[in-house]
Design a protein around this motif. Structure first.
Motif, PDB file in Angstrom:
ATOM      1  N   VAL A   6     -45.182 -65.897  25.611  1.00 47.54           N
ATOM      2  CA  VAL A   6     -44.150 -66.777  24.792  1.00 47.54           C
ATOM      3  C   VAL A   6     -42.953 -65.570  24.448  1.00 47.54           C
ATOM      4  O   VAL A   6     -43.207 -65.040  23.490  1.00 47.54           O
ATOM      5  CB  VAL A   6     -44.388 -67.490  23.405  1.00 47.54           C
ATOM      6  N   ASP A   8     -38.426 -65.629  24.789  1.00 46.66           N
ATOM      7  CA  ASP A   8     -37.208 -66.269  25.200  1.00 46.66           C
ATOM      8  C   ASP A   8     -36.356 -65.460  26.291  1.00 46.66           C
ATOM      9  O   ASP A   8     -35.725 -66.046  26.712  1.00 46.66           O
ATOM     10  CB  ASP A   8     -36.176 -66.565  23.905  1.00 46.66           C
ATOM     11  N   ARG A  13     -40.756 -61.602  29.555  1.00 47.69           N
ATOM     12  CA  ARG A  13     -41.804 -62.033  30.188  1.00 47.69           C
ATOM     13  C   ARG A  13     -42.517 -61.637  31.245  1.00 47.69           C
ATOM     14  O   ARG A  13     -43.636 -61.370  31.650  1.00 47.69           O
ATOM     15  CB  ARG A  13     -41.764 -63.651  30.345  1.00 47.69           C
ATOM     16  N   GLU A  31     -46.435 -69.036  31.007  1.00 45.23           N
ATOM     17  CA  GLU A  31     -45.268 -68.368  30.174  1.00 45.23           C
ATOM     18  C   GLU A  31     -44.467 -69.400  29.651  1.00 45.23           C
ATOM     19  O   GLU A  31     -44.406 -70.497  30.186  1.00 45.23           O
ATOM     20  CB  GLU A  31     -44.264 -67.474  31.480  1.00 45.23           C
ATOM     21  N   ALA A  32     -43.942 -69.292  28.448  1.00 46.27           N
ATOM     22  CA  ALA A  32     -43.132 -70.073  27.707  1.00 46.27           C
ATOM     23  C   ALA A  32     -41.649 -69.496  27.085  1.00 46.27           C
ATOM     24  O   ALA A  32     -41.992 -68.538  26.867  1.00 46.27           O
ATOM     25  CB  ALA A  32     -43.797 -70.779  26.586  1.00 46.27           C
ATOM     26  N   GLN A  37     -42.035 -75.256  23.971  1.00 50.79           N
ATOM     27  CA  GLN A  37     -42.520 -75.177  25.382  1.00 50.79           C
ATOM     28  C   GLN A  37     -44.003 -74.708  25.278  1.00 50.79           C
ATOM     29  O   GLN A  37     -44.923 -75.074  25.807  1.00 50.79           O
ATOM     30  CB  GLN A  37     -41.862 -74.326  26.221  1.00 50.79           C
ATOM     31  N   ALA A  38     -44.232 -73.704  24.268  1.00 46.83           N
ATOM     32  CA  ALA A  38     -45.463 -73.030  23.942  1.00 46.83           C
ATOM     33  C   ALA A  38     -46.571 -74.092  23.479  1.00 46.83           C
ATOM     34  O   ALA A  38     -47.717 -74.088  23.956  1.00 46.83           O
ATOM     35  CB  ALA A  38     -45.330 -71.895  23.122  1.00 46.83           C
ATOM     36  N   VAL A  50     -52.389 -66.148  22.690  1.00 47.36           N
ATOM     37  CA  VAL A  50     -50.943 -66.477  22.801  1.00 47.36           C
ATOM     38  C   VAL A  50     -50.249 -64.945  22.314  1.00 47.36           C
ATOM     39  O   VAL A  50     -50.404 -64.895  21.011  1.00 47.36           O
ATOM     40  CB  VAL A  50     -50.558 -67.773  22.072  1.00 47.36           C
ATOM     41  N   MET A  52     -46.811 -63.778  21.296  1.00 47.09           N
ATOM     42  CA  MET A  52     -45.648 -64.629  20.829  1.00 47.09           C
ATOM     43  C   MET A  52     -44.562 -63.606  20.101  1.00 47.09           C
ATOM     44  O   MET A  52     -44.804 -62.760  19.484  1.00 47.09           O
ATOM     45  CB  MET A  52     -46.276 -65.614  19.763  1.00 47.09           C
TER      46      MET A  52
END
Length: 206
Positions: A6, A8, A13, A31-32, A37-38, A50, A52
């Protein structure tokens, strides 16, 4: 071990995916690009860990996403990997249920080891962060109240006392009282010093 990334930033990513895929014991299942979205992907992908980011642009941040993921019936472990290492951010993440907290300049093997440790239910913090947190816990300072923080956030935006009072529906005298209490707690004697102190603690963002 199934891992959900996760962050942005697509480039970050991609880099993390490439790193994690060098480890045969890890499988990147998705992927988020945001906290929302996660939260939508996690129940379907069922990751064990995760990875993050803390700040995710608009929408909910990494701490809030962590807290909601950890509240699930069968929660994944959440490992924070971020650019920011402010004490306040670390404390918030740990309180939200994060299994660990690393900054993005950590060595690749450290990140891989941290993911495996989180999957085993272990807590992972960089040694320097552990030292800082222990020091903070042993010598806790007076807590800035939510209202004092709200006032100082408006001060950081360049607002005068009158404008702050109008926006918060309080008197100018009350604004001055909040500022005086905050100055005392932060060990400063002016607005600039207070804003700088809160930025250093990560309470006003980057």
């Amino acid at each position: 071990m199934r891992v959900l990334i996760v962050d942005d930033h697509p480039v970050v990513r991609s880099g993390l995916r490439a790193l994690l895929e060098t480890d045969p014991g890890l499988e990147v299942v998705g992927e988020a690009g945001s906290g929302e979205q996660a939260l939508a992907l996690a129940p379907r992908l069922a990751p064990g860990v995760v990875l993050m980011d803390l700040r995710l642009g608009e929408g909910i941040d990494g701490v809030t996403a962590t807290e909601r993921l950890r509240a699930a019936a069968d929660p994944p472990a959440v490992m924070i990997l971020t650019t920011y290492d402010h004490d306040a951010d670390i404390v918030r993440a740990v309180e939200a249920g994060a299994a660990g907290y690393l900054v993005k300049d950590a060595a690749p093997q450290v990140i891989l080891d941290a993911v495996h440790a989180a999957a085993r239910g272990e807590t992972v913090l960089a040694p320097a962060l552990v030292h800082r947190l222990m020091t903070r816990m042993r010598r806790p300072g007076p807590r800035i109240t939510d209202r004092e923080l709200e006032v100082l956030r408006l001060v950081a935006q360049g607002r005068a006392n009158r404008a702050i009072a109008k926006e918060l529906f309080i008197s100018e005298a009350t604004v001055k009282t909040h500022l005086a209490h905050a100055f005392d707690k932060l060990g400063v004697d002016n607005r600039t010093g207070a804003v700088a102190a809160l930025r250093e603690q990560g309470l006003l963002g980057p």
